[in-house]
Design a protein around this motif. Structure first.
Motif, short mmCIF file in Angstrom:
data_model
loop_
_atom_site.label_atom_id
_atom_site.label_comp_id
_atom_site.label_asym_id
_atom_site.label_seq_id
_atom_site.Cartn_x
_atom_site.Cartn_y
_atom_site.Cartn_z
N HIS A 21 -38.13 98.98 -88.69
CA HIS A 21 -39.49 98.85 -89.55
C HIS A 21 -40.08 97.67 -89.14
CE1 HIS A 21 -38.09 102.24 -91.90
NE2 HIS A 21 -36.87 101.47 -92.12
N ASP A 22 -39.51 96.63 -88.17
CA ASP A 22 -40.08 95.56 -87.66
C ASP A 22 -41.02 95.72 -86.58
OD1 ASP A 22 -38.90 93.49 -90.03
OD2 ASP A 22 -37.08 94.60 -88.88
N VAL A 23 -42.14 95.20 -86.55
CA VAL A 23 -42.94 95.54 -85.31
C VAL A 23 -43.84 94.26 -85.06
CG1 VAL A 23 -42.74 98.16 -85.45
CG2 VAL A 23 -44.83 96.68 -86.53
N LEU A 24 -44.17 94.29 -83.88
CA LEU A 24 -45.15 93.17 -83.32
C LEU A 24 -46.39 94.05 -82.74
CD1 LEU A 24 -46.33 90.26 -82.83
CD2 LEU A 24 -44.80 90.62 -80.92
N ALA A 25 -47.52 93.69 -83.25
CA ALA A 25 -48.76 94.45 -82.83
C ALA A 25 -49.40 93.37 -81.93
CB ALA A 25 -49.59 94.97 -83.81
N ILE A 26 -49.57 93.89 -80.64
CA ILE A 26 -50.27 93.06 -79.71
C ILE A 26 -51.32 93.82 -78.65
CG2 ILE A 26 -48.39 91.25 -79.70
CD1 ILE A 26 -47.33 92.49 -77.02
N THR A 27 -52.05 93.02 -78.04
CA THR A 27 -52.87 93.88 -76.96
C THR A 27 -52.13 94.20 -75.81
OG1 THR A 27 -54.89 92.44 -77.79
CG2 THR A 27 -55.04 93.47 -75.70
N GLY A 28 -51.41 93.31 -75.11
CA GLY A 28 -50.44 93.92 -73.96
C GLY A 28 -51.31 93.38 -72.57
N ASP A 29 -50.57 92.78 -71.63
CA ASP A 29 -51.20 92.23 -70.49
C ASP A 29 -51.87 93.34 -69.60
OD1 ASP A 29 -49.88 89.67 -70.88
OD2 ASP A 29 -48.06 90.96 -70.66
N PRO A 30 -52.83 93.07 -69.23
CA PRO A 30 -53.57 94.27 -68.41
C PRO A 30 -52.61 94.69 -67.41
CG PRO A 30 -54.69 92.09 -67.91
CD PRO A 30 -53.79 91.66 -69.05
N THR A 31 -52.63 96.08 -66.78
CA THR A 31 -52.00 96.55 -65.78
C THR A 31 -52.22 95.96 -64.45
OG1 THR A 31 -53.68 98.33 -65.47
CG2 THR A 31 -52.10 98.68 -66.96
N LYS A 32 -53.41 95.29 -64.12
CA LYS A 32 -53.59 94.94 -62.86
C LYS A 32 -52.53 93.61 -62.56
CE LYS A 32 -57.42 91.83 -64.18
NZ LYS A 32 -59.02 91.51 -63.68
N VAL A 33 -51.81 93.08 -63.53
CA VAL A 33 -51.03 92.07 -63.37
C VAL A 33 -49.60 92.37 -63.01
CG1 VAL A 33 -52.30 90.62 -64.97
CG2 VAL A 33 -50.21 91.59 -65.84
N GLY A 34 -49.22 93.68 -63.19
CA GLY A 34 -47.89 94.20 -63.17
C GLY A 34 -47.51 94.79 -62.05
N ASP A 35 -46.41 95.70 -62.05
CA ASP A 35 -45.83 96.42 -60.96
C ASP A 35 -46.69 97.62 -60.61
OD1 ASP A 35 -43.81 94.67 -61.34
OD2 ASP A 35 -42.45 96.30 -61.92
N PHE A 36 -47.49 98.02 -61.26
CA PHE A 36 -48.44 99.33 -60.91
C PHE A 36 -49.96 98.78 -61.18
CE2 PHE A 36 -44.42 100.98 -62.40
CZ PHE A 36 -44.05 101.62 -61.10
N PRO A 37 -50.42 98.10 -60.30
CA PRO A 37 -51.97 97.50 -60.71
C PRO A 37 -52.90 98.66 -60.95
CG PRO A 37 -51.28 96.91 -58.39
CD PRO A 37 -49.87 97.45 -59.04
N GLY A 38 -52.49 99.86 -60.05
CA GLY A 38 -53.69 100.88 -60.21
C GLY A 38 -53.58 101.88 -61.63
N ALA A 39 -52.49 101.38 -62.29
CA ALA A 39 -52.36 102.15 -63.59
C ALA A 39 -53.42 102.11 -64.56
CB ALA A 39 -50.83 101.71 -64.27
N THR A 40 -53.70 102.86 -65.62
CA THR A 40 -54.96 102.89 -66.38
C THR A 40 -54.25 101.93 -67.73
OG1 THR A 40 -55.67 104.95 -65.73
CG2 THR A 40 -56.56 104.13 -67.96
N SER A 41 -55.16 101.22 -68.16
CA SER A 41 -55.10 100.33 -69.38
C SER A 41 -55.72 101.29 -70.66
CB SER A 41 -55.47 98.83 -69.44
OG SER A 41 -54.55 98.39 -68.48
N VAL A 42 -55.22 101.64 -71.58
CA VAL A 42 -55.84 102.59 -72.67
C VAL A 42 -56.68 101.67 -73.42
CG1 VAL A 42 -55.33 104.36 -74.27
CG2 VAL A 42 -53.84 104.16 -72.48
N TYR A 43 -55.95 100.75 -74.22
CA TYR A 43 -56.89 99.91 -75.36
C TYR A 43 -57.72 100.93 -76.04
CZ TYR A 43 -55.21 96.23 -72.33
OH TYR A 43 -54.49 95.38 -71.54
N ASP A 44 -57.23 102.00 -76.81
CA ASP A 44 -58.12 102.69 -77.59
C ASP A 44 -58.52 101.76 -78.86
OD1 ASP A 44 -58.15 105.01 -76.25
OD2 ASP A 44 -57.00 106.34 -77.61
N VAL A 45 -57.47 100.96 -79.16
CA VAL A 45 -57.93 100.03 -80.47
C VAL A 45 -57.53 98.53 -79.96
CG1 VAL A 45 -57.62 101.64 -82.12
CG2 VAL A 45 -55.46 100.38 -81.30
#
Length: 621
Positions: free
Chosen positions: A408-432
């Motif tokens: 029941h304990d959650v932290l809501a965050i935007t999230g680092d963009p995919t281009k900084v990670g291991d799979f820079p070609g992956a899609t970032s969703v960001y629906d909200v």
């Protein structure tokens, strides 16, 4: 005879989709631009619907507002495009004396923050004024998912004109809006605000639209309208298609009439053939003047099971509360992680927080690991949820899974963009955005799905929000905190802070807030670690003194770690007097460093208590 006079005694037929036909012609640019560049195409479509039997046609102005035209660089052509659209429709309707409605479409979907109400009002007023210059027979407000937006623009329009207004909502689920309001109650509110016709359009096909109207009572003064899609949409070879026979749509029109609808048209997927079929099916049928609605048994939304332990935001208001971040591994060997979590548990810390693929690099699912910690080791997990990796479907499914597992304990965050990670070609969703995610989670706490559908039980999530105080202008960051509180944030967790001065500054800037803050402390492990954080990680800056202190031990790993702990303890000395919540961020699975800091805090609290010093933030006293 006016439109409203006709509706008093007749079931009228409206036109169908404009965009569907233009799409079928292969047109893939701004449809509203055709009002100027290719007016003959728009006029031809109007005439086809009139020939099919439409009594009412709408202007080609659904997206002819400054906000939507900006994407085409035509925001300065609002008046030109709208006036031209009304003239085209008037020309097509004149020979047969059909009614012309000026159409203005909704802008918001689930994302409220996508456009502000102030911008919506300004854009709406500009468009409505342009349409009014050409004297339409009324207005059609259509495809409004956000009820707040629709009520806002309806009230604005009512101040501008006495012309008939058709106000139509769109639903994700039959009979209910995305905010959980029933369709019947929504219609009553729209009628009270001055709508002459209230109805629905888009998203749902005839079957579900009819189903939605079964629980709708006849309005006292207004009339009902329905513009369903031809069917549910499908995709073939990358193109959107709607599978629906015209005769079926005609039969559906009769069912809608039987539910009291007096203005029947079509939305996505409908063509002149659908309108023609509806015209034939409705021939000779008078409007329904009495309707008995058998109310369905309401869905009871159960209260959630009581929490075994109090929410962190309540606990931290009363006593020192320490949470520790221990990110799940990037590999499949979880033995060390479990060992570290169990060691941290022995300190009495309140919860272990787990990032959601931090820095856009895949790790063992924090939902899975959190469940293991809770079920097998009775460790309280605080699970981070990013907007980056999941669309709305995935987010709700993920949250429902967390609820089912008792997390029941959650932290809501935007999230680092995919281009900084291991799979820079992956899609970032960001629906909200993270703020909207907080709001949606709180909607689950009311037992309401993101789509507005009842979930039969309320969730009981405690929702944390992120706070980055390492910015040039702290006041702006605090304004974001205030906004997050409006969206429902229960408490805040900060990024690590590396100077005493910043800790004091954060306290002074946030002491007015009604929500607690867990202040982030992360021990440095080496000079290289310090240099990396200072120069490469966004939002983190270390003092020259700290960099120099770590630099002095660049060739001695053990001494560097001890210096990092010493710096962290000095920061804790300041933080512990100002903040009741401490958030220790474990570096590189070095959980023994976090354990030492927890013991240091406990000893510090003992000494403070002996001196009679309270460490609870003033706002909670």
């Amino acid at each position: 005879m006016s439109l409203l006079e006709r509706l008093q005694n007749e079931v009228l037929l409206a036109d169908g989709a404009m965009g569907t036909l233009l799409y079928s012609y292969g047109i893939d640019f701004c449809y509203e631009e055709l009002n100027i560049e290719k007016p003959e195409i728009i006029e031809k479509i109007h005439r086809e619907y009139i020939k099919a039997g439409a009594d009412v046609i709408q202007t080609n102005t659904y997206s002819a507002n400054a906000l939507k035209l900006t994407r085409y660089g035509m925001e300065d052509r609002v008046e030109e495009l709208n006036k031209a659209a009304v003239r085209i429709a008037r020309k097509a309707a004149a020979p047969s004396q059909r009614f012309v409605l000026g159409t203005i479409g909704g802008m918001r979907g689930i994302r409220k923050s996508s456009v502000s109400l102030a911008d919506i009002k300004a854009s709406f007023q500009q468009q409505a004024e342009a349409i009014l210059l050409e004297d339409p027979d009324g207005f059609l407000l259509e495809t409004y998912y956000d009820f707040e937006e629709l009520t806002t623009v309806l009230q604005l329009l009512r101040q501008m004109t006495d012309l008939p207004v058709i106000s139509q909502v769109s639903m994700h689920e039959p009979g209910i809006l995305q905010n959980g309001l029933s369709l019947n109650h929504a219609f009553k509110q729209l009628e009270a605000l001055g709508a002459n016709v209230v109805g629905v359009n888009c998203r749902l096909g005839p079957y579900h639209t009819i189903q939605a109207f079964e629980e709708v009572t006849l309005p006292e003064k207004a009339f009902l309208s329905a513009y369903p899609n031809a069917s549910l949409l499908d995709v073939e070879d990358g193109r959107i298609v709607y599978e629906s026979e015209a005769d079926y749509f005609g039969q559906a029109a009769v069912h809608l009439r039987n539910e009291g609808v007096r203005l029947i048209g079509g939305c996505c997927g409908t063509t002149p053939k659908h309108i023609e079929a509806a015209k034939k099916a409705l021939a000779g049928l008078a409007p329904v003047t009495e309707k008995k609605v058998v109310a369905k048994k309401p869905i009871i939304i159960k209260e959630p099971a009581p929490l075994v332990v109090p929410p962190l935001q309540e606990q931290v208001k009363k006593e020192r509360t320490i949470i520790v971040e221990l990110d799940t591994p990037k590999h499949l060997d979880t033995a060390t992680y479990i060992k570290g979590a169990k060691a941290l548990q022995q300190t009495g810390m309140a919860a272990i927080t787990m990032a959601d693929n931090s820095l856009a690099s895949p790790r063992v699912s924090n939902l899975a690991m959190g469940s293991l910690l809770k079920m097998q080791h009775q460790i309280r997990p605080l699970v981070h949820i990013t907007c980056r990796d999941r669309n709305l479907i995935g987010l709700q499914s993920h949250l429902m899974g967390l609820h089912a597992l008792g997390l029941h304990d959650v932290l809501a965050i935007t999230g680092d963009p995919t281009k900084v990670g291991d799979f820079p070609g992956a899609t970032s969703v960001y629906d909200v955005s993270s703020m909207e995610l907080i709001q949606l989670i709180k909607q689950l706490n009311e037992g309401i799905s993101f789509s507005g559908k009842p979930l039969k039980q309320k969730a009981n999530f405690s929702v944390a929000a992120a706070f980055n105080p390492n910015v040039r202008v702290l006041d702006r960051a605090v304004k974001r905190l205030e906004k997050k509180i409006e969206y429902g944030a229960d408490y805040f967790i900060t990024q690590p802070i590396f100077t005493k001065e910043k800790i004091v500054e954060v306290y002074e800037a946030t002491k007015h807030l009604p929500t607690p803050i867990f202040l982030g402390i992360m021990p440095l492990t080496s000079s290289r670690n310090a240099e990396f954080l200072h120069h490469e990680v966004p939002g983190i800056k270390l003092s020259d003194e700290t960099l120099a202190r770590m630099k002095a031990h660049e060739n001695d790993k053990e001494a560097a770690a001890l210096e990092g702990l010493a710096i962290a303890k000095e920061l804790i000395d300041t933080a512990a007097e100002l903040f009741n919540g401490i958030y220790i961020i474990t570096p590189f699975m070095r959980y023994e460093m976090s354990i030492e800091l927890i013991h240091y805090i406990e000893e510090l609290d003992r000494k403070m208590n002996e001196r009679g010093i309270t460490h609870v933030q003033t706002i909670f006293n």
